[in-house]
Write a protein that holds these residues in place. Structure first.
Motif: not given
Length: 311
Positions: A123-124, A127-132, A135, A217, A220, A224
């Motif tokens: 999911y990370v 959906c949030h590749p720039l913060h992978y 995180i 998860s 979402k 995406t």
């Protein structure tokens, strides 16, 4: 009470398919080759994900942990099944049965939470590749695994104490290949309501809740993926996610049928068959699913075997 139970009788008898006397040799060969395949397949996954720098990321760290867990999980039950088939003695001691159930539940519960952690990782990443990388740092990955194991240790110790405090004054024949809580409760000659409630609550905590978290998860994730402009990109991500979903469906589906469905004489044989899915089938298919549907793992395995050929 546990001491009283232990002194009252020496143990239990694991029936398996003992009525099929002519097929015991075939069953031994089947279980032996499946177990060898589980050790070899998951061992290869552990080796390539641990030695190939290209696979040094959280997704493959979780995959390596899952493969190690599968080896430990199957080693709790299959060796005893093989011994019983060879010596034609289906007995297991009282203490041996308690230990087998404890470690099977401990490792199985840990796998449930690990599969949920793997879904969160995807999911990370999607959906949030720039913060992978921010995180999913290594301390978090290690913490998710150790936390999953730590939560289960005291919980299942209490579960085992509750089950084995019951008096087993009826038949000591467990209608299964290995010791498990549902068929064991069938043998108790006391009120098993509290134990059955505990099994149900355990199923909610470690099967239903993680499964719904995984579904959320992937809702979402799929949303995406469908927004991605590149067709090749969508195919690659779908391939990776479908591998995880296949393992999740097999494991959670079979375990839910055994632990959460109502038990009756008519469903005992079905439950015995489904119990083999989460004990044997899922660990067997885990390396096949992830290696055949994952390009990076296939490339790493290809490099490994090409080096062996050259040597």
């Amino acid at each position: 009470m546990i001491k009283g139970n232990f002194t009252a009788f020496s143990g239990f008898t694991l029936l398996g398919y003992s009525e099929l006397l002519n097929l015991q040799g075939l069953l031994f060969a089947l279980f032996f080759f499946i177990y060898a395949g589980i050790i070899l397949g998951n061992g290869l996954i552990i080796y390539v994900t641990g030695t190939d720098p290209a696979l040094d990321n959280p997704m493959y760290f979780f995959l390596k942990s899952l493969s190690f867990l599968e080896i430990c999980y199957t080693s709790v039950t299959i060796p005893k099944i093989l011994v019983n088939l060879v010596v034609e003695d289906q007995t297991i001691s009282f203490i041996g049965c308690a230990v087998q159930i404890y470690f099977m539940l401990l490792l199985g519960g840990t796998e449930c939470l690990l599969l949920a952690a793997m879904a969160y990782d995807r999911y990370v990443a999607i959906c949030h590749p720039l913060h992978y990388k921010i995180i999913m740092k290594k301390p978090l990955c290690v913490g998710l695994i150790t936390g999953s194991l730590t939560v289960n240790i005291p919980m299942y110790a209490g579960h085992i104490y509750m089950v084995f405090s019951l008096p087993f004054c009826a038949s000591h024949e467990i209608n299964n290949f290995f010791c498990d809580v549902p068929p064991l409760l069938d043998l108790a000659c006391a009120d098993t309501y509290k134990s059955k409630v505990f099994v149900f609550v355990d199923g909610i905590l470690f099967l239903i809740i993680p499964f719904f978290l995984i579904l959320m998860s992937y809702v979402k994730i799929i949303s995406t993926i469908l927004k991605m402009p590149s067709v090749d990109g969508r195919k690659k991500v779908f391939s990776t996610c479908s591998s995880h979903l296949t393992v999740v469906s097999l494991f959670y589906g079979s375990a839910s049928i055994v632990y959460l469905s109502p038990r009756s004489k008519e469903t005992m044989e079905i439950n015995k068959l489904f119990s083999l899915f989460y004990i044997i089938v899922v660990p067997m298919f885990n390396p096949i699913i992830y290696s055949l549907r994952n390009k990076e793992v296939k490339v790493s395995l290809g490099k490994l075997f090409s080096r062996k050929v050259v040597l």
